[in-house]
Design an enzyme around this catalytic site. Sequence first.
Site, mmCIF file in Angstrom:
data_model
loop_
_atom_site.group_PDB
_atom_site.id
_atom_site.type_symbol
_atom_site.label_atom_id
_atom_site.label_comp_id
_atom_site.label_asym_id
_atom_site.label_seq_id
_atom_site.Cartn_x
_atom_site.Cartn_y
_atom_site.Cartn_z
ATOM 1 N N CYS A 189 89.716 20.353 -4.600
ATOM 2 C CA CYS A 189 91.069 20.872 -4.779
ATOM 3 C C CYS A 189 91.936 19.905 -5.548
ATOM 4 C CB CYS A 189 91.654 21.261 -3.441
ATOM 5 S SG CYS A 189 90.812 22.683 -2.764
ATOM 6 N N CYS A 335 92.842 9.273 3.254
ATOM 7 C CA CYS A 335 92.252 9.488 1.925
ATOM 8 C C CYS A 335 93.323 9.114 0.914
ATOM 9 C CB CYS A 335 91.776 10.931 1.758
ATOM 10 S SG CYS A 335 93.110 12.137 1.905
#
Length: 377
Positions: A189, A335
Site C-alpha cells: 500500500c 514500521c
Amino acid sequence: MLTALESEQYSRHLTLSGFGLEKQLRLKAARVLLVGAGGLGCPIGLYLAAAGVGTLGVVDSDQVERSNLQRQIAHSVEAIGQAKVDSLIQRMRSINPLLTYQAHGFAVDEDNVNDLIAQYDLIIDGTDNFATRFLLADACYLQGIPLLQGAVFEYQGQINLFAPGGSETGACYRCIFREPPSRGALAPCAEVGVLGVIPGLIGTMMAIEAVKFITGVGNALPGKMLVYNALEQTLKTIALTRDVDCPLCGDFPTIHTALQIKGLSCAVTLPDDQLISVEQAKQLLAAGAFLLDVREASEFQAGHLPQAAHLPLASIERESTEALLPDDAPVVVYCQKGMRSQVAVQSLNQLGYERVYSVVGGLEVWPGGDYRLAGAI
Ligand SMILES: [Zn+2]
C-alpha cells in the site's frame, strides 16, 4: 464544434491522421473520473487535461506530502499540506483552462461510490489499495460503466480495461483477482517502494488507453492485460478470459451490490488501547517491553532503533514469532509510518499474542527516528 481557442489548443490532434475534429469532439463530450491524485493520477490527469477531455473529475482524500514528490509529478513543494485534488486540478487547469473540473475531496466508499461513478462515462482507477480496487470493480461492472485500472509495484506495472457488454470484452477484475490478497501482499500500500518513473510510464499508457477508448482510435485493450517490467524492459500483453464461475460476471453471480471488503484496507483499525504514542512506547520499553521492527530488510539495514529486533511483516508466522518473541513481555511494534505495524499487531493477535502495540506514526514521528532526515541511527 470547437471554439477558436480550442482549435488552436488541439491543433496537433486536428491535423493528426486518423484523429481530426470528430475524435476531438468525442474527447470534448467525454466525462472521465480519476480515482486517486497520486503517482498514476498525476500523469493521467495532466495528459487527459492536455488532450481536451471535456469533463474531468478527481477524487482523493489525501494531502500532498514531501515523500509523494518522488513520483507524483503534478504536485510541488509549495503544495505540501494542500489537498491533492486541489493541487492536481490547479496544475490541470494551468495546462488547459477550457475544461470543466470537478473536485471530490473524499475517499471512495460503499456509501458514495454508486452516485459518484454514475456522473461519468469512464472511471480510471489509480488508487493504491485493494479495498478501493474491488469496490470500484464491482460498482463499475454492476452499473455497466467502463473501468480502466492500473497498478504499480516496485519495478513493475500493469493496466487493465474492463468494458461492459459481451464475451468479446473478456474478463472482469474478479475473474482475475477473485481471492483477497494475503496479509503480506497487503503490506505494500503506502509503504513498499516503487521506482518513481514507473507510475509515470504506466499512468501515461493509461492516458493513451483512455484516449483510444473514448475516441475509438486503434485497438482497445478490453480482454487483455498489459504488464510492464522495467528491469527486463519488457511489455507483455496477456489475453484474459471470462471465468464462468466468477462471482461477479459468471453464469451464476453471487455479487449484486458493491460493498467495501472489510479488512482489505491499508488502514487496519486496531482497538485504541493497542495504538500507542512514542512516549507510551518509551515507557513500555523502559519497563522491559520487546521492540520489533517489521519493515523490509533493506529499510532495517539503512537504519533502525538501537534495541529493535527485526521481522518483516510478510514473515510474521507462528514459527518465526516463537523463535523471536518473548512469551512474557509486551511487544512494541513499529514500521516507517505506522501502517504495517498495525497489520503486524493484528497478525500477532491472531497468533495469540495479546500485549502487542503499534506505534502511531512510526519511525517518522519518533524523535531522531527518521534516518532519512537524521542520518543512520
Ligand atoms: Zn468476472
